[in-house]
Design a protein around this motif. Structure first.
Motif, PDB file in Angstrom:
ATOM      1  N   ARG A   1      -2.891   7.088  -8.235  1.00 47.80           N
ATOM      2  CA  ARG A   1      -3.692   5.866  -8.060  1.00 47.80           C
ATOM      3  C   ARG A   1      -4.370   5.441  -9.355  1.00 47.80           C
ATOM      4  N   LYS A   2      -4.553   6.384 -10.268  1.00 47.64           N
ATOM      5  CA  LYS A   2      -5.081   6.015 -11.582  1.00 47.64           C
ATOM      6  C   LYS A   2      -4.064   5.132 -12.300  1.00 47.64           C
TER       7      LYS A   2
ATOM      8  N   MET B   1      -2.079   4.127  -0.237  1.00 46.97           N
ATOM      9  CA  MET B   1      -3.309   3.832   0.492  1.00 46.97           C
ATOM     10  C   MET B   1      -3.104   4.032   1.989  1.00 46.97           C
TER      11      MET B   1
ATOM     12  N   ASN C   1     -14.813  -6.866  -3.572  1.00 45.07           N
ATOM     13  CA  ASN C   1     -15.596  -5.768  -2.987  1.00 45.07           C
ATOM     14  C   ASN C   1     -16.276  -4.948  -4.062  1.00 45.07           C
TER      15      ASN C   1
ATOM     16  N   MET D   1      -5.521  -1.303  -7.815  1.00 41.32           N
ATOM     17  CA  MET D   1      -5.436  -2.236  -6.698  1.00 41.32           C
ATOM     18  C   MET D   1      -6.617  -3.193  -6.694  1.00 41.32           C
TER      19      MET D   1
ATOM     20  N   PHE E   1      -8.333  -6.018  -4.029  1.00 42.06           N
ATOM     21  CA  PHE E   1      -8.273  -6.273  -2.591  1.00 42.06           C
ATOM     22  C   PHE E   1      -8.472  -7.751  -2.271  1.00 42.06           C
TER      23      PHE E   1
ATOM     24  N   ASN F   1       0.627   2.791  -3.846  1.00 43.79           N
ATOM     25  CA  ASN F   1      -0.486   3.647  -4.276  1.00 43.79           C
ATOM     26  C   ASN F   1      -0.958   4.563  -3.142  1.00 43.79           C
TER      27      ASN F   1
ATOM     28  N   ARG G   1       0.799  -1.218   0.000  1.00 48.49           N
ATOM     29  CA  ARG G   1       0.000   0.000   0.000  1.00 48.49           C
ATOM     30  C   ARG G   1       0.838   1.277   0.000  1.00 48.49           C
TER      31      ARG G   1
ATOM     32  N   ARG H   1     -11.171  14.514  11.953  1.00 44.91           N
ATOM     33  CA  ARG H   1     -10.948  13.469  12.933  1.00 44.91           C
ATOM     34  C   ARG H   1     -11.603  13.940  14.220  1.00 44.91           C
TER      35      ARG H   1
ATOM     36  N   PRO I   1      -4.785   8.006   9.401  1.00 46.39           N
ATOM     37  CA  PRO I   1      -4.294   9.319   9.851  1.00 46.39           C
ATOM     38  C   PRO I   1      -2.921   9.275  10.525  1.00 46.39           C
TER      39      PRO I   1
ATOM     40  N   PHE J   1     -11.021   5.264  -3.689  1.00 48.47           N
ATOM     41  CA  PHE J   1      -9.718   5.947  -3.662  1.00 48.47           C
ATOM     42  C   PHE J   1      -8.706   5.211  -4.540  1.00 48.47           C
ATOM     43  N   SER J   2      -8.730   3.868  -4.498  1.00 54.69           N
ATOM     44  CA  SER J   2      -7.742   3.108  -5.258  1.00 54.69           C
ATOM     45  C   SER J   2      -7.928   3.284  -6.763  1.00 54.69           C
ATOM     46  N   LEU J   3      -9.144   3.682  -7.176  1.00 60.90           N
ATOM     47  CA  LEU J   3      -9.381   3.927  -8.598  1.00 60.90           C
ATOM     48  C   LEU J   3      -9.001   5.354  -8.980  1.00 60.90           C
ATOM     49  N   GLY J   4      -8.449   6.085  -8.040  1.00 58.55           N
ATOM     50  CA  GLY J   4      -8.041   7.450  -8.324  1.00 58.55           C
ATOM     51  C   GLY J   4      -9.150   8.448  -8.083  1.00 58.55           C
ATOM     52  N   GLY J   5     -10.167   8.042  -7.318  1.00 58.18           N
ATOM     53  CA  GLY J   5     -11.238   8.978  -7.013  1.00 58.18           C
ATOM     54  C   GLY J   5     -10.781  10.007  -5.996  1.00 58.18           C
TER      55      GLY J   5
ATOM     56  N   LEU K   1      -4.632   6.962   3.964  1.00 58.94           N
ATOM     57  CA  LEU K   1      -5.980   6.984   4.540  1.00 58.94           C
ATOM     58  C   LEU K   1      -5.948   6.762   6.045  1.00 58.94           C
TER      59      LEU K   1
ATOM     60  N   ALA L   1      -4.521  11.293  -6.596  1.00 60.22           N
ATOM     61  CA  ALA L   1      -5.548  10.694  -7.451  1.00 60.22           C
ATOM     62  C   ALA L   1      -4.953  10.231  -8.780  1.00 60.22           C
TER      63      ALA L   1
ATOM     64  N   ALA M   1     -10.430  -2.379 -11.967  1.00 59.18           N
ATOM     65  CA  ALA M   1      -9.127  -1.729 -11.814  1.00 59.18           C
ATOM     66  C   ALA M   1      -8.503  -1.441 -13.179  1.00 59.18           C
TER      67      ALA M   1
END
Lengths: 261, 272
Positions: free
Chosen positions: A89-90, A57, A100, A94, A96, A55, A52, B96, A62, B172-176, A60, A86, A166
């Motif tokens: 990640r394009k 991840m 999902n 990924m 998972f 990309n 992770r 948060r 904190p 997010f992983s798709l670049g959103g 996310l 963004a 993906a």
């Protein structure tokens, strides 16, 4: 590295912290382009966290903090000169652990990515849908039911749909985080076949607990383990055949043999 | 000697008790509704719905009250919805846990427990006296908007937090971006829960008396159905028309529920 291919992803002594926990310590790798790299190692050694990193991840979470450098081709993934997350990640897709799919139609699952990157043209979206579903060998199975809810597919089909989703944003790299561990052997075999096919065009990194899977599909293997201070370390990174037949490090040997025991 | 109840027996007792409680609750609810409809439906006819009340409500219909009720409720919900849902997304997605979110949550929780007459008093002082809006649909709508805001915030936030983390990760992983993720991955899954909170608020607004009597007033042609009903009973004007009004109230809330759920189903079926 013995592989002559150009490196697609590189890390230079990268470190990852979750608050005060030092999760990954000084990991340096060069992942060759259009190949499959398997990250193996005991549970909790930081395999997924490492995956992770590429990309971002971990952003996310904190409390996560990264030190060191990582590159996609020659462009930095972290730091001031990094492109926005963004667009990164394009390029680095990924898949998972669990399939999902979104609670929407098969078609909507595929086009959500391209749409969010500004593709609105129906004909183009239809073309992307057909192309990506064909790539994951799902097109013939679902071409007449694209409007049906994706959750109605079997879990193996759902996972292939997730791979197609993906692929739909046209990535260069695909990260797969134990993507077969929730699937039956037959679906696993299909996905492995798919990985080998995709590796002709994409750089693939997989995290797996399944040694045989690593041996079957990967070109390169990275063995990770936590050290005495509970920091995740890269122990060995070499071509898979070499690692499995002739491990350089004693710990690698123990792990591989223990698993096949 | 120690006596133990056999698990099978305990299972039977538990099942029996739970069924009894459930049937009792459902029975009471149905009894109330049936009784009110039984008393109220004979009064209801076309002129009861379309005519304005006459002679304190002894004669004529309740058309003005229906219109006032719908306007005050619509105004309250339209004002509270964007603020409530916006606050919920702010709390759930954009911050948060910190001092500000804790203050907002604490305020929302406290506000949700305040008796509605206090909102009425606040509305009377602030909207009527200070802002000079007078007895009006506007004063009532604003007051009810403040009253239902905490409910909308809480239910929306819960609905948003209940959306699986994996949908966010995939997006997010798709670049959103954050906004795309909220719009395409979180909102469609949270919309039903958010709607439920709004329907709850609509019900409360429609049925509210204390906060409304102090802000909209109780003038014969300018009062909501709940207040009309209250006046008819308290002043002993007409029990028949009171039951008629109550029946319309129940039917109205039922109707709003059904329509809202149908709209949501269509929205979800349409995809994201």
């Amino acid at each position: 590295m013995p592989d002559s291919r150009k490196s697609k992803l590189t890390t230079k002594s990268i470190n990852l912290y979750y608050g005060s926990v030092h999760a990954l310590g000084d990991v340096t790798v060069e992942i060759p382009e259009c190949s499959i790299t398997a990250i193996i190692g005991p549970s909790g050694c930081g395999k997924s966290s490492f995956l992770r990193l590429f990309n971002r991840m971990n952003d996310l979470i904190p409390i996560a903090r990264v030190e060191g450098e990582a590159f996609l081709d020659d462009s930095p993934i972290y730091g001031k000169d990094a492109e926005d997350v963004a667009s990164l990640r394009k390029k680095i897709g990924m898949v998972f652990q669990k399939p999902n799919v979104f609670p929407a139609s098969i078609y909507e699952n595929i086009v959500i990515g391209p749409k969010s990157h500004g593709t609105e043209n129906k004909a183009v979206l239809n073309e992307i849908t057909e192309r990506c579903l064909t790539k994951v060998a799902l097109w013939s199975e679902v071409k007449d039911s694209l409007r049906k809810p994706a959750q109605e597919l079997s879990s193996g089909q759902q996972q292939r749909l997730c791979i197609a989703r993906a692929l739909a944003v046209d990535p260069e790299v695909i990260l797969m985080d134990e993507s077969c561990s929730a699937l039956d052997p037959e679906s696993t075999a299909k996905i492995e076949e798919l990985m080998l096919e995709l590796a002709k065009q994409y750089t693939i990194i997989i995290v797996t607990h399944n040694m045989e899977q690593a041996a079957r599909v990967s070109d390169m293997s990275a063995f990770m383990m936590i050290d005495e201070e509970k920091i995740g370390r890269l122990v060995e990174f070499s071509p898979t055949t070499e690692m499995f037949l002739n491990p350089k490090d004693k710990r690698t040997e123990d792990y591989i043999e223990g698993r096949f025991g | 000697m120690k006596r133990r109840i056999k698990p099978q027996t305990a299972e039977k007792i538990a099942k029996g008790a739970i069924w009894t409680i459930a049937l009792m609750v459902i029975g009471i609810l149905i009894a109330i509704i049936v009784y009110i409809l039984y008393k109220g439906l004979p009064v209801i006819n076309w002129s009861f719905l379309t005519e304005a009340p006459r002679r304190m409500g002894k004669e004529g219909g309740i058309s003005s009250s229906i219109i006032i009720t719908l306007s005050v409720t619509a105004l309250a919900v339209l004002i509270a919805m964007p603020f409530g849902i916006g606050t919920a997304f702010y709390l759930a997605e954009y911050t948060r846990d910190n001092i500000i979110t804790r203050i907002i949550r604490f305020s929302a929780e406290s506000l949700a427990g305040i008796p509605s007459i206090v909102y009425g008093l606040f509305g009377y002082i602030f909207f009527l006296e200070i802002l000079g809006l007078g007895w009006s649909v506007l004063s009532g709508g604003l007051t009810l908007a403040i009253m239902i805001l905490p409910t909308i915030i809480r239910t929306s936030e819960e609905a948003i937090l209940a959306v699986s983390k994996t949908y966010r990760e995939v997006s997010f992983s798709l670049g959103g971006t954050k906004w795309q993720t909220i719009r395409k991955a979180v909102f469609p899954s949270a919309v039903r829960g958010i709607t439920n909170g709004i329907i709850l608020s609509v019900g409360r607004s429609v049925a509210e008396t204390a906060a409304v009597i102090l802000t909209v007033g109780s003038d014969l042609k300018m009062r909501t159905m709940a207040i009309h009903f209250y006046q008819l009973v308290m002043e002993g004007i007409s029990m028949e028309n009171a039951y008629g009004t109550a029946a319309i109230l129940i039917i109205l809330i039922f109707f709003i529920n059904v329509v809202a759920n149908m709209l949501i189903d269509r929205f979800i079926a349409k995809g994201r």
